[in-house]
Design an enzyme around this catalytic site. Structure first.
Site, mmCIF file in Angstrom:
data_model
loop_
_atom_site.group_PDB
_atom_site.id
_atom_site.type_symbol
_atom_site.label_atom_id
_atom_site.label_comp_id
_atom_site.label_asym_id
_atom_site.label_seq_id
_atom_site.Cartn_x
_atom_site.Cartn_y
_atom_site.Cartn_z
ATOM 1 N N LYS A 1 0.821 -1.215 0.000
ATOM 2 C CA LYS A 1 0.000 0.000 0.000
ATOM 3 C C LYS A 1 0.849 1.255 0.000
ATOM 4 C CE LYS A 1 -4.417 -1.562 1.857
ATOM 5 N NZ LYS A 1 -5.424 -1.420 2.919
ATOM 6 N N LYS B 1 -4.301 -11.749 -6.349
ATOM 7 C CA LYS B 1 -5.560 -12.020 -5.658
ATOM 8 C C LYS B 1 -6.683 -11.124 -6.190
ATOM 9 C CE LYS B 1 -6.157 -9.214 -1.573
ATOM 10 N NZ LYS B 1 -6.425 -9.006 -0.185
ATOM 11 N N LYS C 1 -11.111 -5.704 -4.904
ATOM 12 C CA LYS C 1 -12.070 -4.703 -5.388
ATOM 13 C C LYS C 1 -11.360 -3.447 -5.879
ATOM 14 C CE LYS C 1 -12.751 -3.732 -0.534
ATOM 15 N NZ LYS C 1 -13.411 -4.314 0.612
HETATM 16 P P1 AMP Z 1 -10.429 -6.625 2.573
HETATM 17 O O1 AMP Z 1 -11.273 -6.519 1.360
HETATM 18 O O2 AMP Z 1 -8.972 -6.596 2.249
HETATM 19 O O3 AMP Z 1 -10.850 -5.699 3.671
HETATM 20 O O4 AMP Z 1 -10.643 -8.109 3.117
HETATM 21 C C1 AMP Z 1 -11.750 -8.504 3.895
HETATM 22 C C2 AMP Z 1 -11.667 -10.000 4.164
HETATM 23 O O5 AMP Z 1 -11.793 -10.734 2.937
HETATM 24 C C3 AMP Z 1 -10.343 -10.486 4.772
HETATM 25 O O6 AMP Z 1 -10.591 -11.527 5.696
HETATM 26 C C4 AMP Z 1 -9.576 -10.990 3.601
HETATM 27 O O7 AMP Z 1 -8.625 -11.963 3.971
HETATM 28 C C5 AMP Z 1 -10.678 -11.575 2.737
HETATM 29 N N1 AMP Z 1 -10.318 -11.515 1.310
HETATM 30 C C6 AMP Z 1 -10.102 -10.405 0.569
HETATM 31 N N2 AMP Z 1 -9.814 -10.707 -0.708
HETATM 32 C C7 AMP Z 1 -9.835 -12.060 -0.783
HETATM 33 C C8 AMP Z 1 -9.611 -13.005 -1.850
HETATM 34 N N3 AMP Z 1 -9.317 -12.612 -3.083
HETATM 35 N N4 AMP Z 1 -9.732 -14.320 -1.558
HETATM 36 C C9 AMP Z 1 -10.032 -14.728 -0.313
HETATM 37 N N5 AMP Z 1 -10.261 -13.902 0.725
HETATM 38 C C10 AMP Z 1 -10.158 -12.589 0.510
#
Ligand code: AMP
Ligand code: TRP
Length: 331
Positions: free
Chosen positions: A114, A196, A199
Site C-alpha cells: 500500500k 488475488k 475490489k
Molecule cells: P479486505 O477486502 O482486504 O478488507 O478483506 C476482507 C476479508 O476478505 C479479509 O478476511 C480478507 O482476507 C478476505 N479476502 C479479501 N480478498 C480475498 C480473496 N481474493 N480471496 C479470499 N479472501 C479474501
C-alpha cells in the site's frame, strides 16, 4: 455452563465486496455463529488509512452492514458493530503502539504494497494499521480469527503483541489463532490468476462483486483468463481454471473431484456457462435480502446500536485491565 470460544473478524467499508471477500471471509463467519460467541465488525477506523470521501464512507458502512445481514449474519446470534462506535479500539491501539517495533511493522506485506502505491507522504495510520487490528482482536479475548490468507501476517503480529504484553505485565490477553480455510482462502483475479481478486483492481473484469448483476457476472466469467490445455482440472499448471473450479465449488457445495469428473472431456465454454449460473443463483438470494435491508434503515440502525452496546461492555473489561496494569489511575 462452559464458556463459549470467542470469534472476531472484520471487513473495511471501503466499497463493494467481491466474491473473494465472501468466499474467503464472510461465508465462513456464518457457520461459526451458532457455536461461538462471535464479534463481527465493520472496521471504519481502518478504512481511513486510505483517502475516503466522507459521504461515501457513510454510505459504504451502512451497505456493508446490509451485506453482512444479507449473507446470513444474525444479530440475535452474534454481535455486529461499527468499530468507531467502540472507543476502546483506538485506546488499546495507542497502548499497543508503544509496544510495537517499527522494524516489524515495516516488514508487513500489506504495508509495503500500500505504501508503494501511495508513493511519498505515506500516512502513519497505514504503518500502524496492523496494531489497530491487534487491538480489535485482543480486546475481546478472541480465540479464533476467520480471515483470508492475506491477513495471516497481521495475525502473527497480534499474537506477538499479546505475548509481549503478557510477559511484560502479567497474563492479560488470550493468544488468538487464525482460522484460514484451505479452500477459497485466496480467490484470484479473473484476469490474472497470479494476483488475488481485489475490489481495488483497475480492471473491473478482474473481480465479481457480491452485488453484480447477472449479466455482469456472466460477462466477466466468459472473459476470465484460462489456458490452452482445454481440460477442467484442478492443477497449479492451470491457475485460471483452478481458481474457477474453486469458485464453482464454493457456490455449489460440490467437491473439486466431482466438478472435475462432471467436465471431463468437455470444453471451457460449457464449464464457464455453468459456473456463471452457479454464481448468479448463489448470489441472487443475497442480493434480494440486501435490497430489503437497504430499504429498512431503522432496522439497520437498531442492529448497530445494539451491537455497539455489547461490544463496548465486553471490550471495556479488557481495556480497564490493561490501563490498570500499565499504571494509569482508575477513572
Ligand atoms: P479486505 O477486502 O482486504 O478488507 O478483506 C476482507 C476479508 O476478505 C479479509 O478476511 C480478507 O482476507 C478476505 N479476502 C479479501 N480478498 C480475498 C480473496 N481474493 N480471496 C479470499 N479472501 C479474501
Ligand atoms: N485488516 C483486515 C482486512 O483488511 C480487516 C480487519 C481489521 C480485521 N481488523 C480485523 C480482520 C480484526 C480480522 C480481525 O481484511
Amino acid at each position: 455452563m462452559e464458556e463459549r470460544k470467542v470469534v472476531f473478524s472484520g471487513v473495511q467499508p471501503s466499497g463493494s465486496l467481491t466474491i473473494g471477500n465472501y468466499i474467503g471471509a464472510i461465508r465462513n463467519w456464518i457457520s461459526l455463529q451458532d457455536e461461538y460467541d462471535c464479534f463481527y465488525s465493520i472496521v471504519d477506523l481502518h478504512s481511513i488509512t486510505v483517502p475516503q470521501e466522507p459521504k461515501n464512507l457513510r454510505k459504504n458502512t451502512l451497505e456493508l452492514l446490509a451485506v453482512y445481514l444479507a449473507c446470513g449474519l444474525d444479530p440475535e446470534k452474534c454481535t455486529i458493530f461499527i468499530q468507531s462506535h467502540v472507543p476502546a479500539h483506538a485506546e488499546l491501539c495507542w497502548v499497543l503502539n508503544t509496544m510495537s517495533y517499527m522494524g516489524q511493522l515495516g516488514r508487513m506485506t500489506q504495508y509495503k504494497e500500500k505504501s508503494q502505491k501511495v508513493g511519498e507522504n505515506v500516512n502513519a495510520g497505514l504503518f500502524t494499521y496492523p496494531v489497530l487490528m491487534a487491538a480489535d482482536i485482543l480486546l475481546y479475548q478472541t480465540d479464533l480469527v476467520p480471515v483470508g490468507e492475506d491477513q495471516k501476517q497481521h495475525l502473527e503480529l497480534a499474537r506477538d503483541l499479546a505475548e509481549r504484553f503478557n510477559n511484560k505485565y502479567s497474563p492479560t490477553f488470550k493468544i488468538p489463532e487464525p482460522l484460514i480455510k484451505k479452500e477459497g482462502a485466496r480467490i484470484m483475479s479473473l484476469q490474472n490468476p497470479e494476483k488475488k481478486m481485489s475490489k481495488s483492481d483497475e480492471n473491473e473484469n478482474a473481480y465479481i462483486l457480491i452485488l453484480d448483476s447477472p449479466d455482469a457476472i456472466r460477462r466477466k466469467i466468459r472473459r476470465a483468463v484460462t489456458d490452452l490445455k482445454g481440460q477442467v482440472k484442478y492443477s497449479d499448471e492451470q491457475p485460471g481454471i483452478k481458481n474457477l473450479i474453486e469458485i464453482y465449488s464454493a457456490f455449489s457445495g460440490d467437491s473439486i473431484e466431482d466438478i472435475e469428473k462432471r467436465y471431463e472431456g468437455k470444453g471451457y465454454s460449457q464449464f464457464k456457462e455453468d459456473l456463471a449460473e452457479v454464481v448468479v443463483s448463489g448470489l441472487a438470494p443475497i442480493q434480494e435480502k440486501y435490497n430489503y435491508y437497504m430499504k429498512n434503515k431503522d432496522y439497520l440502525e437498531s442492529v448497530y446500536k445494539k451491537g455497539a452496546e455489547r461490544a463496548n461492555y465486553v471490550s471495556n473489561k479488557t481495556l480497564r485491565k490493561v490501563y490498570r496494569k500499565v499504571g494509569f489511575i482508575e477513572r
